[in-house]
Write an enzyme that holds these catalytic residues in place. Structure first.
Site, PDB file in Angstrom:
ATOM      1  N   ARG A  36      -5.451   1.217  -6.807  1.00 58.03           N
ATOM      2  CA  ARG A  36      -4.220   1.815  -6.347  1.00 58.03           C
ATOM      3  C   ARG A  36      -3.752   3.015  -6.975  1.00 58.03           C
ATOM      4  O   ARG A  36      -3.200   3.657  -6.694  1.00 58.03           O
ATOM      5  CB  ARG A  36      -3.134   0.748  -6.198  1.00 58.03           C
ATOM      6  CG  ARG A  36      -3.358  -0.607  -5.381  1.00 58.03           C
ATOM      7  CD  ARG A  36      -1.867  -1.325  -5.250  1.00 58.03           C
ATOM      8  NE  ARG A  36      -2.153  -2.554  -4.675  1.00 58.03           N
ATOM      9  CZ  ARG A  36      -2.061  -2.734  -3.154  1.00 58.03           C
ATOM     10  NH1 ARG A  36      -1.823  -1.839  -2.402  1.00 58.03           N
ATOM     11  NH2 ARG A  36      -2.390  -3.939  -2.989  1.00 58.03           N
ATOM     12  N   GLY A  55       0.826  -1.212  -0.018  1.00 58.22           N
ATOM     13  CA  GLY A  55       0.108  -0.053   0.136  1.00 58.22           C
ATOM     14  C   GLY A  55       0.764   1.220  -0.060  1.00 58.22           C
ATOM     15  O   GLY A  55       0.576   2.243  -0.576  1.00 58.22           O
ATOM     16  N   ASP A  98       1.123   3.367   4.616  1.00 59.51           N
ATOM     17  CA  ASP A  98       0.106   3.854   3.833  1.00 59.51           C
ATOM     18  C   ASP A  98      -0.935   4.474   4.896  1.00 59.51           C
ATOM     19  O   ASP A  98      -1.493   5.588   4.958  1.00 59.51           O
ATOM     20  CB  ASP A  98      -0.735   3.204   2.733  1.00 59.51           C
ATOM     21  CG  ASP A  98      -0.939   1.865   3.470  1.00 59.51           C
ATOM     22  OD1 ASP A  98      -0.596   1.439   4.312  1.00 59.51           O
ATOM     23  OD2 ASP A  98      -1.691   0.934   2.433  1.00 59.51           O
ATOM     24  N   PHE A 157     -13.654   2.367   4.777  1.00 57.84           N
ATOM     25  CA  PHE A 157     -12.772   1.952   3.967  1.00 57.84           C
ATOM     26  C   PHE A 157     -12.538   2.673   2.938  1.00 57.84           C
ATOM     27  O   PHE A 157     -13.201   3.498   2.253  1.00 57.84           O
ATOM     28  CB  PHE A 157     -13.185   0.504   3.272  1.00 57.84           C
ATOM     29  CG  PHE A 157     -12.139  -0.356   2.826  1.00 57.84           C
ATOM     30  CD1 PHE A 157     -11.265  -0.904   3.403  1.00 57.84           C
ATOM     31  CD2 PHE A 157     -12.074  -0.044   1.199  1.00 57.84           C
ATOM     32  CE1 PHE A 157     -10.258  -1.699   2.815  1.00 57.84           C
ATOM     33  CE2 PHE A 157     -11.110  -1.114   0.702  1.00 57.84           C
ATOM     34  CZ  PHE A 157     -10.282  -1.820   1.509  1.00 57.84           C
ATOM     35  N   ASP A 179      -5.653  -0.106  -1.878  1.00 59.93           N
ATOM     36  CA  ASP A 179      -6.480  -0.901  -2.808  1.00 59.93           C
ATOM     37  C   ASP A 179      -7.799  -1.549  -2.049  1.00 59.93           C
ATOM     38  O   ASP A 179      -7.787  -1.666  -0.920  1.00 59.93           O
ATOM     39  CB  ASP A 179      -5.686  -2.322  -3.038  1.00 59.93           C
ATOM     40  CG  ASP A 179      -5.368  -3.187  -2.071  1.00 59.93           C
ATOM     41  OD1 ASP A 179      -4.891  -2.870  -0.957  1.00 59.93           O
ATOM     42  OD2 ASP A 179      -5.703  -4.583  -2.297  1.00 59.93           O
ATOM     43  N   ASP A 210      -4.445   1.272  11.006  1.00 56.03           N
ATOM     44  CA  ASP A 210      -5.872   1.013  11.081  1.00 56.03           C
ATOM     45  C   ASP A 210      -5.814   0.470  12.638  1.00 56.03           C
ATOM     46  O   ASP A 210      -5.908   1.002  13.649  1.00 56.03           O
ATOM     47  CB  ASP A 210      -6.271   0.135  10.267  1.00 56.03           C
ATOM     48  CG  ASP A 210      -7.557  -0.347  10.177  1.00 56.03           C
ATOM     49  OD1 ASP A 210      -8.568   0.152  10.730  1.00 56.03           O
ATOM     50  OD2 ASP A 210      -7.926  -1.830   9.631  1.00 56.03           O
ATOM     51  N   LYS A 222      -6.726   5.494  10.950  1.00 56.37           N
ATOM     52  CA  LYS A 222      -7.999   5.474  11.505  1.00 56.37           C
ATOM     53  C   LYS A 222      -8.026   5.297  13.016  1.00 56.37           C
ATOM     54  O   LYS A 222      -7.953   4.259  13.509  1.00 56.37           O
ATOM     55  CB  LYS A 222      -8.456   4.276  10.924  1.00 56.37           C
ATOM     56  CG  LYS A 222      -9.197   4.064   9.257  1.00 56.37           C
ATOM     57  CD  LYS A 222      -9.610   2.972   9.044  1.00 56.37           C
ATOM     58  CE  LYS A 222      -9.837   2.766   7.511  1.00 56.37           C
ATOM     59  NZ  LYS A 222     -10.187   1.467   6.939  1.00 56.37           N
TER      60      LYS A 222
HETATM   61  P1  IMP Z   1      -3.491  -2.513  10.728  1.00 55.29           P
HETATM   62  O1  IMP Z   1      -2.159  -3.721  10.672  1.00 55.29           O
HETATM   63  O2  IMP Z   1      -4.515  -2.868  11.123  1.00 55.29           O
HETATM   64  O3  IMP Z   1      -2.870  -1.225  11.183  1.00 55.29           O
HETATM   65  O4  IMP Z   1      -3.721  -2.249   9.039  1.00 55.29           O
HETATM   66  C1  IMP Z   1      -2.785  -1.702   8.250  1.00 55.29           C
HETATM   67  C2  IMP Z   1      -2.803  -2.213   6.852  1.00 55.29           C
HETATM   68  O5  IMP Z   1      -4.088  -2.517   6.772  1.00 55.29           O
HETATM   69  C3  IMP Z   1      -2.352  -1.061   5.957  1.00 55.29           C
HETATM   70  O6  IMP Z   1      -1.319  -0.940   5.674  1.00 55.29           O
HETATM   71  C4  IMP Z   1      -3.371  -1.440   4.919  1.00 55.29           C
HETATM   72  O7  IMP Z   1      -2.517  -2.154   3.792  1.00 55.29           O
HETATM   73  C5  IMP Z   1      -4.540  -2.032   5.217  1.00 55.29           C
HETATM   74  N1  IMP Z   1      -5.902  -1.099   5.243  1.00 55.29           N
HETATM   75  C6  IMP Z   1      -6.154  -0.864   6.431  1.00 55.29           C
HETATM   76  N2  IMP Z   1      -7.479   0.038   6.229  1.00 55.29           N
HETATM   77  C7  IMP Z   1      -7.405   0.158   4.999  1.00 55.29           C
HETATM   78  C8  IMP Z   1      -8.426   0.932   3.886  1.00 55.29           C
HETATM   79  O8  IMP Z   1      -9.302   1.595   4.416  1.00 55.29           O
HETATM   80  N3  IMP Z   1      -8.208   0.808   2.676  1.00 55.29           N
HETATM   81  C9  IMP Z   1      -7.210  -0.228   2.155  1.00 55.29           C
HETATM   82  N4  IMP Z   1      -6.299  -0.817   2.973  1.00 55.29           N
HETATM   83  C10 IMP Z   1      -6.586  -0.680   4.364  1.00 55.29           C
HETATM   84 MG    MG Z   2      -0.389  -1.571   4.014  1.00 54.44          MG
END
Ligand code: IMP
Ligand code: MG
Length: 179
Positions: free
Chosen positions: A168, A48, A103, A155, A162, A106, A134
């Site tokens: 992307r 991402g 990127d 999202f 993506d 979350d 987020k």
């Molecule tokens: P985390 O491990 O939950 O913090 O997630 C991080 C990864 O989840 C990011 O690097 C993204 O690749 C993916 N991700 C989280 N939210 C989104 C979104 O809204 N759109 C696309 N990819 C997301």
């Molecule tokens: Mg990512």
């Protein structure tokens, strides 16, 4: 910007390319000041972050290196909760000033798993740079040193992000339309 379709879902315009560009420049300016003397190593997390990382890196005015690792936790529009490493770290981070480029943060699960692995290799310092956060989704709190935008729990696609592999290449960021 117009409403767009990716696979089965509709996305509405959310952050324009101009707004992103101005954030990218201000982040790169801050980094150029903060790391003026230290030849930092950027670690971008694929897939991402490839566009954000490239734009921030190009906008730097200091000598710096970049390398890439591949971690993933998402399938479709949901976090799977499991982080898979498919390309590991090949750079020597010992004694370096390291900046991780993501990127979007979350749940924080991806970095929560990766940061201890990195710390183990004893970098001199370790900071986080992310385009999006987020905040409401935090499960593992991560301190973000260089952040573009805080966004709600909806999202998004575009500018590297993506939905199941697509979206992307969009220049701006689009948000999933509410059902
Ligand atoms: P985390 O491990 O939950 O913090 O997630 C991080 C990864 O989840 C990011 O690097 C993204 O690749 C993916 N991700 C989280 N939210 C989104 C979104 O809204 N759109 C696309 N990819 C997301
Ligand atoms: Mg990512």
């Amino acid at each position: 910007m117009q409403t767009i379709q990716v696979h089965d879902k509709k996305f509405i315009p959310y952050i324009t390319a101009e707004e992103i560009n101005s954030e990218v420049r201000s982040i790169a300016d801050r980094l150029s000041t903060d790391y003026a003397e230290s030849k930092p190593l950027f670690i971008a997390i694929l897939n991402g972050s490839f566009i954000f990382a490239a734009d921030v890196f190009r906008a730097l005015r200091i000598p710096a290196e970049i390398c890439f690792i591949k971690l993933a936790s998402y399938k479709g529009t949901k976090s799977t909760g499991e982080v898979i490493t498919s390309i590991g770290l090949d750079a020597d981070v010992f004694g370096r000033d390291v900046i991780i480029i993501e990127d979007i943060i979350d749940t924080g699960k991806t970095l929560n798993q990766f940061l201890p692995q990195l710390e183990h290799q004893q970098p001199k310092s370790m900071k986080i740079c992310a385009l999006l956060h987020k905040k409401e989704c935090t499960v593992f709190p991560i301190h973000i040193d260089y952040l573009g935008f805080t966004i709600p729990d909806r999202f998004v696609v575009g500018y590297g992000l993506d939905y199941d592999g697509y979206g992307r290449n969009l220049n701006g960021i689009y948000q999933l339309e509410e059902q």
